[in-house]
Design a protein around this motif. Structure first.
Motif, PDB file in Angstrom:
ATOM      1  N   HIS A 228      35.906 -17.264  -2.092  1.00 11.13           N
ATOM      2  CA  HIS A 228      36.892 -17.416  -1.027  1.00 11.13           C
ATOM      3  C   HIS A 228      37.143 -18.869  -0.631  1.00 11.13           C
ATOM      4  CE1 HIS A 228      33.117 -16.788   1.489  1.00 11.13           C
ATOM      5  NE2 HIS A 228      33.581 -17.932   1.965  1.00 11.13           N
ATOM      6  N   GLY A 229      36.685 -19.806  -1.425  1.00 12.15           N
ATOM      7  CA  GLY A 229      37.009 -21.203  -1.172  1.00 12.15           C
ATOM      8  C   GLY A 229      38.441 -21.520  -1.576  1.00 12.15           C
ATOM      9  N   LEU A 230      39.024 -22.523  -0.935  1.00 16.77           N
ATOM     10  CA  LEU A 230      40.411 -22.887  -1.235  1.00 16.77           C
ATOM     11  C   LEU A 230      40.593 -23.226  -2.708  1.00 16.77           C
ATOM     12  CD1 LEU A 230      43.332 -23.607  -0.411  1.00 16.77           C
ATOM     13  CD2 LEU A 230      42.500 -25.921   0.114  1.00 16.77           C
ATOM     14  N   TYR A 231      39.650 -23.953  -3.286  1.00 11.56           N
ATOM     15  CA  TYR A 231      39.810 -24.367  -4.678  1.00 11.56           C
ATOM     16  C   TYR A 231      39.762 -23.167  -5.627  1.00 11.56           C
ATOM     17  CZ  TYR A 231      38.754 -28.882  -2.524  1.00 11.56           C
ATOM     18  OH  TYR A 231      38.757 -29.993  -1.721  1.00 11.56           O
ATOM     19  N   ALA A 232      38.919 -22.193  -5.320  1.00 14.75           N
ATOM     20  CA  ALA A 232      38.866 -20.978  -6.144  1.00 14.75           C
ATOM     21  C   ALA A 232      40.167 -20.195  -6.032  1.00 14.75           C
ATOM     22  CB  ALA A 232      37.684 -20.102  -5.718  1.00 14.75           C
ATOM     23  N   ILE A 233      40.724 -20.148  -4.840  1.00 17.93           N
ATOM     24  CA  ILE A 233      41.994 -19.439  -4.632  1.00 17.93           C
ATOM     25  C   ILE A 233      43.116 -20.122  -5.416  1.00 17.93           C
ATOM     26  CG2 ILE A 233      43.754 -18.884  -2.898  1.00 17.93           C
ATOM     27  CD1 ILE A 233      41.351 -18.641  -0.892  1.00 17.93           C
ATOM     28  N   LEU A 234      43.183 -21.443  -5.315  1.00 24.26           N
ATOM     29  CA  LEU A 234      44.240 -22.170  -6.016  1.00 24.26           C
ATOM     30  C   LEU A 234      44.098 -22.031  -7.533  1.00 24.26           C
ATOM     31  CD1 LEU A 234      44.506 -25.431  -3.869  1.00 24.26           C
ATOM     32  CD2 LEU A 234      45.966 -23.407  -3.793  1.00 24.26           C
ATOM     33  N   ALA A 256      40.751 -31.739   1.554  1.00 22.80           N
ATOM     34  CA  ALA A 256      41.245 -31.019   0.374  1.00 22.80           C
ATOM     35  C   ALA A 256      42.481 -31.660  -0.224  1.00 22.80           C
ATOM     36  CB  ALA A 256      41.569 -29.569   0.747  1.00 22.80           C
ATOM     37  N   LEU A 257      43.100 -32.584   0.485  1.00 17.07           N
ATOM     38  CA  LEU A 257      44.395 -33.101   0.059  1.00 17.07           C
ATOM     39  C   LEU A 257      44.333 -33.900  -1.238  1.00 17.07           C
ATOM     40  CD1 LEU A 257      45.912 -34.126   3.511  1.00 17.07           C
ATOM     41  CD2 LEU A 257      46.482 -32.135   2.116  1.00 17.07           C
ATOM     42  N   THR A 258      43.198 -34.527  -1.515  1.00 24.14           N
ATOM     43  CA  THR A 258      43.069 -35.292  -2.750  1.00 24.14           C
ATOM     44  C   THR A 258      43.240 -34.397  -3.966  1.00 24.14           C
ATOM     45  OG1 THR A 258      41.581 -36.844  -1.642  1.00 24.14           O
ATOM     46  CG2 THR A 258      41.605 -36.873  -4.053  1.00 24.14           C
ATOM     47  N   LYS A 259      42.702 -33.169  -3.888  1.00 24.99           N
ATOM     48  CA  LYS A 259      42.865 -32.228  -4.999  1.00 24.99           C
ATOM     49  C   LYS A 259      44.225 -31.538  -4.951  1.00 24.99           C
ATOM     50  CE  LYS A 259      38.068 -31.187  -6.122  1.00 24.99           C
ATOM     51  NZ  LYS A 259      37.068 -30.122  -6.427  1.00 24.99           N
ATOM     52  N   VAL A 260      44.694 -31.246  -3.762  1.00 22.95           N
ATOM     53  CA  VAL A 260      45.982 -30.577  -3.621  1.00 22.95           C
ATOM     54  C   VAL A 260      47.112 -31.429  -4.185  1.00 22.95           C
ATOM     55  CG1 VAL A 260      47.698 -29.844  -1.903  1.00 22.95           C
ATOM     56  CG2 VAL A 260      45.328 -29.086  -1.685  1.00 22.95           C
ATOM     57  N   ARG A 261      47.019 -32.731  -4.009  1.00 25.05           N
ATOM     58  CA  ARG A 261      48.107 -33.628  -4.433  1.00 25.05           C
ATOM     59  C   ARG A 261      48.351 -33.588  -5.933  1.00 25.05           C
ATOM     60  NH1 ARG A 261      45.137 -39.570  -3.979  1.00 25.05           N
ATOM     61  NH2 ARG A 261      43.930 -39.363  -5.913  1.00 25.05           N
TER      62      ARG A 261
END
Length: 320
Positions: A228-234, A256-261
Motif C-alpha cells: 500500500h505504499g505510493l511507489y508500489a501503487i504507481l 515523493a516528488l523526486t520519484k514522481v517527477r
C-alpha cells in the motif's frame, strides 16, 4: 472537441494539460489572505468544494470577490478532513448519506466555479475513515457509481442546452469531470481503474478518453510499503494507465516528488502539508500561527517541492 448537427459536443476533454509536472498548493479557504498570497506568488492551487459549502444555508456559494477567480485552481469534491467531519456528524442529506450535498448540486457548482478542472465525487479510504475490507470495497464501488451518476447528469444537462445553444457554448458551460480511482492496496487501485474505464467507455464518443485521472487517498501512508505504499501503487498502475491519460496525485508527500517527477504519465500533484508544517513549527517555536506565518510556510514548502521536481523557484519571493 468535435460537434454534430444537433449542437451536442463530442470528444470532450476533461482537462487541458501542459507537458510539465504541476504542483498545486492546497488552500483550505474560498478566498482571503491565503488565496491572495497564492495568486501573488503564482502558485497553482487545489481547493476543496467543502470550502464553498454553507451548512447553515445547505447550499454552495462562490464569493463575489476572491483571488481564486484569477488563479489556476482545481476543485476536489471533498478532502479527507471534510469526510472525517461529516462521518462524525452522522448521516448527511446528500449523496449516499455521506456528502451534505447532492450530485446535481455539486455538478452545478463545480461548473459555475470556473475551476481549471474539477474532480468527480469520490470516497476516500484512509484508515481513519474506514474500518474493514468490506468498507473499502464499498467505497471503491461507490466512487465508480458516483462517476456514472455525474456523467448522466452532465449528459442530460448538455442535451437540454444543445436545444438552444451551439456545441461550443454547451462545452464551455458544462465541462466533464476528472474521474478518480480509490483504494488502499495497489490491487484496489487496479480494480478501481478497471471500473472507471468501464463507466467512461460507455460515454464515448460524447467524451474523449480522460486526459486526467485522479489518484486518491495517497497522503496518509508509508511511501515504501510493498502493498500500500505510493511507489508500489504507481508501479502497479504504470502499465495500466490508458493511452493518452495522465494522473493527478491528491495529497502527495513532498519527499515523493523526486520519484514522481520522472514519471511523465503523472501530470500534477497537490498537498496541504505546508499548512500542517505551519501549525507544527509555530507550536515548536512558541509563536502564533499567524496568516503571515502560514504564507511564509506555503512559500517555503513550495520552494522545496519545486526544487524536487526540477523547477526554478524565485527565492526572492519567499518572505524572510
Amino acid at each position: 472537441m468535435n460537434e454534430n448537427a444537433h449542437g451536442l459536443p463530442v470528444g470532450q476533454l476533461n482537462a487541458h494539460l501542459g507537458d510539465e509536472l504541476v504542483m498545486r498548493v492546497g488552500i483550505p479557504h474560498k478566498g482571503g489572505a491565503l488565496a491572495f498570497h497564492a495568486f501573488n506568488q503564482g502558485h497553482p492551487a487545489m481547493v476543496s468544494a467543502n470550502a464553498f459549502w454553507s451548512s447553515k444555508r445547505a447550499a454552495f456559494a462562490f464569493p463575489e470577490t476572491t483571488n481564486l477567480s484569477e488563479l489556476d485552481f482545481a476543485m476536489d469534491s471533498a478532502g479527507f478532513s471534510a469526510m472525517l467531519l461529516w462521518r462524525n456528524k452522522g448521516r448527511q442529506r446528500g449523496m449516499a448519506g455521506i456528502f451534505p450535498w447532492t450530485c446535481s448540486e455539486y455538478v452545478d457548482f463545480a461548473n459555475e466555479s470556473n475551476a481549471s478542472w474539477w474532480s468527480q465525487p469520490d470516497l476516500c479510504v484512509e484508515k481513519e475513515i474506514v474500518s474493514s475490507a468490506q468498507e473499502i470495497d464499498f467505497r471503491i464501488n461507490a466512487t465508480a457509481t458516483f462517476l456514472e451518476g455525474t456523467l448522466r447528469i452532465l449528459y442530460e444537462w448538455q442535451n437540454e442546452l444543445a436545444k438552444t445553444c451551439s456545441s461550443t457554448v454547451v462545452a464551455n458551460l458544462l465541462k466533464p469531470p476528472v474521474p478518480v480511482i480509490q483504494g488502499w492496496e495497489s490491487a484496489h487501485y487496479e480494480r478501481s481503474l478497471e471500473m472507471l474505464q468501464q463507466v467512461w467507455s460507455r460515454w464515448q464518443p460524447w467524451l474523449a478518453p480522460p486526459a486526467l485521472i485522479g489518484l486518491g487517498s495517497v497522503c496518509r501512508r508509508d511511501l515504501n510499503h510493498p502493498t500500500h505504499g505510493l511507489y508500489a501503487i504507481l508501479d502497479r498502475l504504470e502499465p495500466l494507465i490508458p493511452t493518452g491519460s495522465r494522473l493527478h496525485c491528491f495529497g502527495v508527500k513532498g519527499e515523493a516528488l523526486t520519484k514522481v517527477r520522472d514519471k511523465h504519465w503523472i501530470a500534477s500533484a497537490d498537498s496541504m502539508a505546508w499548512d500542517f508544517s505551519a501549525r507544527v513549527n509555530a507550536h515548536r517555536s512558541g509563536t502564533s500561527n499567524t496568516m503571515a506565518h502560514r504564507c511564509a510556510e506555503m512559500d517555503r514548502w513550495m520552494s522545496a517541492a519545486l526544487k524536487r521536481i526540477g523547477k526554478r523557484y524565485d527565492s526572492s519571493l519567499v518572505p524572510a
